[in-house]
Design a protein around this motif. Structure first.
Motif, short mmCIF file in Angstrom:
data_model
loop_
_atom_site.label_atom_id
_atom_site.label_comp_id
_atom_site.label_asym_id
_atom_site.label_seq_id
_atom_site.Cartn_x
_atom_site.Cartn_y
_atom_site.Cartn_z
N ALA A 84 0.83 -1.21 0.00
CA ALA A 84 0.00 0.00 0.00
C ALA A 84 0.86 1.26 0.00
CB ALA A 84 -0.95 0.00 1.19
N GLU A 85 1.97 1.21 0.71
CA GLU A 85 2.87 2.37 0.78
C GLU A 85 3.48 2.71 -0.59
OE1 GLU A 85 5.51 -1.10 0.87
OE2 GLU A 85 3.62 -0.68 1.88
N LYS A 86 3.55 1.74 -1.48
CA LYS A 86 4.13 1.97 -2.81
C LYS A 86 3.24 2.85 -3.68
CE LYS A 86 6.68 -2.35 -2.78
NZ LYS A 86 6.77 -3.71 -3.34
N LEU A 87 2.00 3.06 -3.27
CA LEU A 87 1.08 3.91 -4.02
C LEU A 87 1.29 5.39 -3.74
CD1 LEU A 87 -2.22 1.88 -3.60
CD2 LEU A 87 -0.59 1.78 -5.48
N LEU B 259 -7.43 3.62 -1.97
CA LEU B 259 -7.61 2.31 -1.35
C LEU B 259 -9.05 2.11 -0.91
CD1 LEU B 259 -4.37 2.35 0.82
CD2 LEU B 259 -4.76 1.02 -1.26
N VAL B 260 -9.48 0.95 -0.85
CA VAL B 260 -9.01 -0.36 -1.29
C VAL B 260 -9.79 -0.70 -2.56
CG1 VAL B 260 -9.03 -2.83 -0.69
CG2 VAL B 260 -8.40 -1.16 1.04
N THR C 71 -3.95 2.02 -7.19
CA THR C 71 -4.87 1.37 -6.26
C THR C 71 -4.36 -0.04 -5.99
OG1 THR C 71 -7.18 0.88 -5.71
CG2 THR C 71 -6.49 0.50 -8.01
N ALA C 72 -4.82 -0.63 -4.90
CA ALA C 72 -4.40 -1.98 -4.53
C ALA C 72 -5.38 -2.52 -3.51
CB ALA C 72 -2.99 -1.97 -3.96
N LEU D 165 -8.89 -10.55 -5.19
CA LEU D 165 -10.04 -9.65 -5.17
C LEU D 165 -9.74 -8.35 -5.92
CD1 LEU D 165 -11.50 -10.07 -1.57
CD2 LEU D 165 -12.49 -10.85 -3.75
N HIS D 166 -8.50 -7.90 -5.86
CA HIS D 166 -8.09 -6.71 -6.61
C HIS D 166 -8.32 -6.92 -8.10
CE1 HIS D 166 -5.65 -3.29 -7.90
NE2 HIS D 166 -4.91 -4.11 -8.63
N GLU D 167 -7.83 -8.04 -8.63
CA GLU D 167 -8.00 -8.33 -10.06
C GLU D 167 -9.47 -8.50 -10.42
OE1 GLU D 167 -5.76 -8.11 -12.47
OE2 GLU D 167 -4.30 -7.52 -10.96
#
Length: 189
Positions: A24-27, A131-132, A160-161, A167-169
Motif C-alpha cells: 500500500a505504501e508503494k502507491l 484504497l481499497v 490502487t491496490a 479480489l483486486h483483479e
C-alpha cells in the motif's frame, strides 16, 4: 471543462495502520504525482476519508469487520505521507461512514444537473485512485458512473491496490464490465 481526481481513503490506517497491508505504501508516489499533474493542469482534486467513531464495533460494518480503524480524530484517520502534504484547504473533502460516499454522489448529481441545463458534461472525466480497490474504489467508481453516466470514469490500476490480490483483479474486471476505464493495468500472463 475540468477533470476531477478523487483520492479515496489514502489514510494511515489503510497503508500502515490497523488495516494496512504490504504494498500500500508503494502507491504514495504515483498518487502524489497524479495529484500534482491534476493541479498543474488546473483540474479539481477531492478526497474521501473513511470516517468512523468510537462506536464502530457496534455498527453493521464493525460487526462484519471487527477491526477499529479510521476513527475520526486519530492518526489513523489522517492522510498518509506525501499525499497528506498535497491536500489543500480548498480541496473538497468527503467524510464517509460507508464504502461509497453519498456526499460525493450528490456532488456529482448536482454537477450533472447543472451541466444538463446548458447541454454539456459536468466533467471531462472522473478519475479515482486510492484504497481499497475491491471495496471503496469500486463503490465510488459505481457512484460516479451512476451520477454522471456520460462522463468517462477512470480507475488507475497503478494507483490502487488491495490486501487480497485476487479480489483486486476481480474488482478491476468488474469495473471494466461496468464500462469504467481501468488504465495502467499490467497485462495478464
Amino acid at each position: 471543462m475540468k477533470r476531477l481526481l478523487l483520492v479515496v481513503d489514502f489514510q494511515n490506517d489503510f497503508v500502515d495502520g490497523a488495516l494496512g497491508f504490504p504494498g500500500a505504501e508503494k502507491l504514495e508516489k504515483p498518487i502524489a504525482d497524479k495529484i500534482a499533474a491534476y493541479r498543474e493542469a488546473g483540474d479539481d482534486v477531492a478526497f474521501t476519508f473513511d470516517t468512523h467513531h468510537r462506536d464502530y464495533l457496534h455498527t453493521q460494518e464493525g460487526k462484519n469487520l471487527p477491526i477499529e480503524h479510521c476513527v475520526e480524530g486519530t492518526p489513523g484517520h489522517e492522510l498518509y505521507g506525501q499525499v497528506a502534504e498535497l491536500m489543500r484547504p480548498s480541496d473538497t473533502m468527503f467524510c464517509k461512514p460507508a464504502f461509497g460516499s453519498a456526499a460525493f454522489f450528490e456532488r456529482c448529481r448536482q454537477s450533472q444537473r447543472a451541466a444538463d441545463e446548458v447541454g454539456k458534461l459536468p466533467f471531462e472525466s472522473i478519475e479515482i485512485v486510492g484504497l481499497v480497490s475491491n471495496i471503496c474504489i469500486i463503490s465510488n467508481a459505481i457512484l460516479a458512473k451512476t451520477a454522471c453516466p456520460e462522463v468517462p470514469v477512470i480507475v488507475d490500476a497503478a494507483c490502487t491496490a488491495s490486501f487480497d490480490p485476487d479480489l483486486h483483479e476481480k474488482a478491476l474486471d468488474v469495473m471494466e464490465g461496468l464500462q469504467i476505464q481501468v488504465i495502467n493495468r499490467p497485462e495478464k500472463a
